[in-house]
Design a protein around this motif. Structure first.
Motif, PDB file in Angstrom:
ATOM      1  N   UNK A 206       0.820  -1.214   0.000  1.00 39.28           N
ATOM      2  CA  UNK A 206       0.000   0.000   0.000  1.00 39.28           C
ATOM      3  C   UNK A 206       0.848   1.255   0.000  1.00 39.28           C
ATOM      4  N   UNK A 207       2.104   1.125  -0.381  1.00 40.61           N
ATOM      5  CA  UNK A 207       2.992   2.275  -0.408  1.00 40.61           C
ATOM      6  C   UNK A 207       3.521   2.614   0.974  1.00 40.61           C
ATOM      7  N   UNK A 208       3.897   3.861   1.161  1.00 48.00           N
ATOM      8  CA  UNK A 208       4.422   4.305   2.442  1.00 48.00           C
ATOM      9  C   UNK A 208       3.305   4.306   3.487  1.00 48.00           C
ATOM     10  N   UNK A 209       3.499   3.538   4.554  1.00 48.94           N
ATOM     11  CA  UNK A 209       2.478   3.454   5.590  1.00 48.94           C
ATOM     12  C   UNK A 209       2.413   4.744   6.393  1.00 48.94           C
ATOM     13  N   UNK A 210       3.565   5.244   6.788  1.00 51.39           N
ATOM     14  CA  UNK A 210       3.623   6.501   7.537  1.00 51.39           C
ATOM     15  C   UNK A 210       3.961   7.654   6.614  1.00 51.39           C
ATOM     16  N   UNK A 211       3.430   8.809   6.934  1.00 48.65           N
ATOM     17  CA  UNK A 211       3.759   9.990   6.142  1.00 48.65           C
ATOM     18  C   UNK A 211       5.223  10.374   6.369  1.00 48.65           C
ATOM     19  N   UNK A 212       5.885  10.930   5.372  1.00 44.60           N
ATOM     20  CA  UNK A 212       7.294  11.321   5.533  1.00 44.60           C
ATOM     21  C   UNK A 212       7.491  12.293   6.694  1.00 44.60           C
ATOM     22  N   UNK A 213       8.569  12.073   7.416  1.00 39.21           N
ATOM     23  CA  UNK A 213       8.956  12.961   8.510  1.00 39.21           C
ATOM     24  C   UNK A 213       7.935  13.040   9.638  1.00 39.21           C
ATOM     25  N   UNK A 214       7.117  11.999   9.793  1.00 36.38           N
ATOM     26  CA  UNK A 214       6.173  11.995  10.910  1.00 36.38           C
ATOM     27  C   UNK A 214       6.865  11.349  12.112  1.00 36.38           C
ATOM     28  N   UNK A 215       7.154  12.141  13.105  1.00 34.19           N
ATOM     29  CA  UNK A 215       7.974  11.708  14.235  1.00 34.19           C
ATOM     30  C   UNK A 215       7.420  10.443  14.895  1.00 34.19           C
ATOM     31  N   UNK A 216       8.241   9.406  14.918  1.00 32.97           N
ATOM     32  CA  UNK A 216       7.880   8.208  15.644  1.00 32.97           C
ATOM     33  C   UNK A 216       6.888   7.301  14.949  1.00 32.97           C
ATOM     34  N   UNK A 217       6.436   7.676  13.749  1.00 37.04           N
ATOM     35  CA  UNK A 217       5.383   6.885  13.120  1.00 37.04           C
ATOM     36  C   UNK A 217       5.694   6.570  11.660  1.00 37.04           C
ATOM     37  N   UNK A 218       6.960   6.649  11.285  1.00 36.16           N
ATOM     38  CA  UNK A 218       7.303   6.516   9.879  1.00 36.16           C
ATOM     39  C   UNK A 218       7.197   5.085   9.381  1.00 36.16           C
ATOM     40  N   UNK A 219       7.225   4.110  10.296  1.00 33.46           N
ATOM     41  CA  UNK A 219       7.274   2.725   9.841  1.00 33.46           C
ATOM     42  C   UNK A 219       5.951   1.996   9.923  1.00 33.46           C
ATOM     43  N   UNK A 220       4.897   2.643  10.378  1.00 31.10           N
ATOM     44  CA  UNK A 220       3.625   1.956  10.397  1.00 31.10           C
ATOM     45  C   UNK A 220       2.778   2.321  11.582  1.00 31.10           C
ATOM     46  N   UNK A 221       1.632   1.643  11.696  1.00 29.55           N
ATOM     47  CA  UNK A 221       0.715   1.944  12.776  1.00 29.55           C
ATOM     48  C   UNK A 221       0.338   0.677  13.548  1.00 29.55           C
ATOM     49  N   UNK A 222      -0.510  -0.192  12.981  1.00 30.45           N
ATOM     50  CA  UNK A 222      -0.819  -1.439  13.658  1.00 30.45           C
ATOM     51  C   UNK A 222      -1.954  -1.375  14.644  1.00 30.45           C
ATOM     52  N   UNK A 223      -2.778  -0.320  14.611  1.00 29.00           N
ATOM     53  CA  UNK A 223      -3.807  -0.156  15.629  1.00 29.00           C
ATOM     54  C   UNK A 223      -5.210  -0.555  15.169  1.00 29.00           C
ATOM     55  N   UNK A 224      -5.475  -0.605  13.882  1.00 30.10           N
ATOM     56  CA  UNK A 224      -6.777  -1.036  13.388  1.00 30.10           C
ATOM     57  C   UNK A 224      -6.686  -2.489  12.937  1.00 30.10           C
ATOM     58  N   UNK A 225      -7.829  -3.075  12.571  1.00 28.26           N
ATOM     59  CA  UNK A 225      -7.874  -4.490  12.186  1.00 28.26           C
ATOM     60  C   UNK A 225      -8.669  -4.667  10.905  1.00 28.26           C
ATOM     61  N   UNK A 226      -8.371  -5.706  10.117  1.00 30.49           N
ATOM     62  CA  UNK A 226      -9.062  -5.911   8.843  1.00 30.49           C
ATOM     63  C   UNK A 226     -10.517  -6.313   9.037  1.00 30.49           C
ATOM     64  N   UNK A 227     -11.348  -5.965   8.057  1.00 30.76           N
ATOM     65  CA  UNK A 227     -12.734  -6.428   8.000  1.00 30.76           C
ATOM     66  C   UNK A 227     -13.011  -6.850   6.560  1.00 30.76           C
ATOM     67  N   UNK A 228     -13.798  -7.904   6.378  1.00 31.88           N
ATOM     68  CA  UNK A 228     -14.097  -8.402   5.034  1.00 31.88           C
ATOM     69  C   UNK A 228     -15.442  -7.861   4.555  1.00 31.88           C
ATOM     70  N   UNK A 229     -15.503  -7.515   3.264  1.00 31.17           N
ATOM     71  CA  UNK A 229     -16.742  -7.043   2.655  1.00 31.17           C
ATOM     72  C   UNK A 229     -16.721  -7.384   1.177  1.00 31.17           C
ATOM     73  N   UNK A 230     -17.895  -7.401   0.568  1.00 34.51           N
ATOM     74  CA  UNK A 230     -17.988  -7.572  -0.885  1.00 34.51           C
ATOM     75  C   UNK A 230     -18.493  -6.268  -1.470  1.00 34.51           C
ATOM     76  N   UNK A 231     -17.670  -5.638  -2.289  1.00 31.17           N
ATOM     77  CA  UNK A 231     -18.004  -4.374  -2.916  1.00 31.17           C
ATOM     78  C   UNK A 231     -17.951  -4.543  -4.429  1.00 31.17           C
ATOM     79  N   UNK A 232     -19.027  -4.157  -5.104  1.00 29.96           N
ATOM     80  CA  UNK A 232     -19.076  -4.316  -6.553  1.00 29.96           C
ATOM     81  C   UNK A 232     -18.928  -5.760  -6.977  1.00 29.96           C
ATOM     82  N   UNK A 233     -19.385  -6.688  -6.131  1.00 36.47           N
ATOM     83  CA  UNK A 233     -19.287  -8.104  -6.431  1.00 36.47           C
ATOM     84  C   UNK A 233     -17.929  -8.708  -6.187  1.00 36.47           C
TER      85      UNK A 233
END
Length: 443
Positions: A206-233
């Motif tokens: 998904x590209x860069x997870x953290x925005x450039x130069x965001x202090x302490x958060x450049x490598x990712x987050x990990x706080x939300x969780x996946x959910x499954x859905x069917x969109x457009x079939x």
């Protein structure tokens, strides 16, 4: 074999729908915070519903419990180890505890042990430690089956300087013979693994997870969780990622990113936490800090291609959900508004318009509220221990009852954040090292 055991065995075999009596993962079988049980109390007596038991010495942690086959599962830190505990649903007595990772260090303040909710699937249990150790255990006795490291295997990072600052806290999504996890790493934002072996099926970029130069958060987050859905079939996994990558829809079979939304409502800096609300072609997404909220329409544009239309958007001062979750009831989204706030609000899921609120937090509730919907009522669990029962109504806020939870016997932080759960007519509330069980079945 009893009817309940037969249903449970059938669910384990099929690996799809759990019986109504179980709550096998974070926010329930559909990850929507909606309990389908009926016959529950419409109002509570003075002082709250009857307390049946208290489980103690669980270990510190923010994680919400899950339920399957008469057993309660959760995570906690004991003696410097993140581990899974299993309790008898009948009385809260401990069956076993299995440590599976060293507790993470060098995290930001308010790190209170592991925050993942175990997922029970096909007689196995999947959970994540704060340091990003994904562990598969035997659900019967906690015996290890396999494990992976978000850091070593997928390039994630944890810690206050250049990683997931409060520790990984995603809850694993089980889907047939796969499990879906969120290392939040470049080139491996979302990963599908074989449920039985841990072998990688695909990695979503998904590209860069953290925005450039965001202090302490450049490598990712990990706080939300996946959910499954069917969109457009097209079946897909929706995941709210970091402040650089926003919200993505990922093809369930290939891991291809089908669409991506980087609006303020899905980025917001620092931490993106709530699971989006999904129904038909619409998605309601929100995060706090510098975030907001938005109603999106996901429109097919050819094979495996989608366009994201922003129907309605709000910036943080107007509307945002920090981390208590949002529920969809009869075409309206209900949640607690604001960073470290739980002011009730109701939004029309079709238009994104606010129907009422945000209202002042009722009954003495303070700060964030974790929200559950069940049998025509909303359960707002405030972080100061106040539990409020609300009748969902798009016309106005209708407060029905409230009571104050007991104080936890051990507390490293003042916050009470785990979500409420209702299983078999019982309400369960985790708080630090303890869990309370209340009888909310109507007589």
């Amino acid at each position: 074999m009893t009817l309940r055991l037969a249903l449970f065995a059938s669910a384990l075999f099929s690996g799809t729908v759990a019986p109504a009596a179980d709550w096998p993962g974070f926010r329930g079988p559909n990850r929507d915070g909606v309990c389908t049980e009926t016959g529950l109390l419409k109002a509570w007596p003075e002082g709250g519903p009857k307390q049946l038991w208290t489980a103690k010495n669980l270990g510190l942690g923010w994680g919400t419990p899950s339920f399957a086959g008469g057993v309660i599962y959760g995570v906690g830190a004991r003696d410097g180890k993140d581990g899974v505990w299993a309790l008898k649903e009948a009385d809260g007595s401990e069956l076993w505890f299995r440590p599976f990772a060293t507790s993470a260090s060098d995290l930001f303040p308010q790190s209170n042990g592991p925050a993942s909710t175990p997922t029970v699937h096909n007689n196995k249990l999947y959970t994540v430690s704060a340091d990003g150790t994904l562990s598969c255990l035997n659900a019967k006795d906690g015996t290890p089956v396999w494990s992976k490291s978000y850091v070593k295997d997928f390039g994630g990072a944890v810690g206050s300087k250049a990683g997931v600052a409060w520790g990984y806290s995603d809850s694993i999504l089980a889907d047939g013979d796969k499990i879906i996890c969120t290392p939040a790493a470049k080139g491996a934002a979302v990963v599908a693994l074989k449920a039985d072996t841990g072998e990688t099926v695909w990695k979503a970029d998904a590209g860069e997870i953290g925005a450039p130069n965001s202090r302490g958060f450049s490598s990712g987050q990990g706080y939300s969780s996946p959910v499954k859905a069917t969109l457009g079939g097209v079946p897909q996994y929706l995941v709210l990622l970091g402040n650089g990558s926003g919200l993505v829809g990922v093809h369930t079979e290939t891991g291809k990113v089908l669409w991506q939304y980087k609006g303020t409502a899905a980025t917001g800096g620092i931490a993106q936490i709530p699971i989006p609300v999904v129904k038909d072609d619409r998605v309601w997404v929100s995060c706090s800090y510098g975030g907001g909220a938005a109603l999106l329409q996901i429109v097919p544009k050819g094979k495996d291609a989608f366009e994201v239309k922003e129907i309605k958007a709000y910036r943080k001062p107007q509307l945002n959900n920090h981390h208590g979750g949002m529920v969809l009831v009869d075409g309206h989204v209900y949640f607690g508004h604001d960073q470290n706030g739980g002011s009730p609000v109701c939004v029309d899921f079709k238009t994104g318009e606010v129907k009422w609120g945000p209202e002042k937090s009722p009954a003495g509730g303070q700060k964030s509220a974790a929200v559950l919907a069940a049998d025509g009522r909303l359960y707002f669990r405030y972080e100061n221990g106040v539990l409020v029962l609300i009748e969902p109504d798009p016309k106005e806020l209708k407060v029905v009852s409230s009571f104050k939870l007991p104080a936890a016997d051990q507390r490293s932080h003042s916050q009470s954040w785990p979500h409420p759960v209702i299983v078999n007519g019982k309400l369960y509330i985790r708080d630090q090292t303890v869990m309370y069980c209340y009888d909310v079945k109507a007589k």
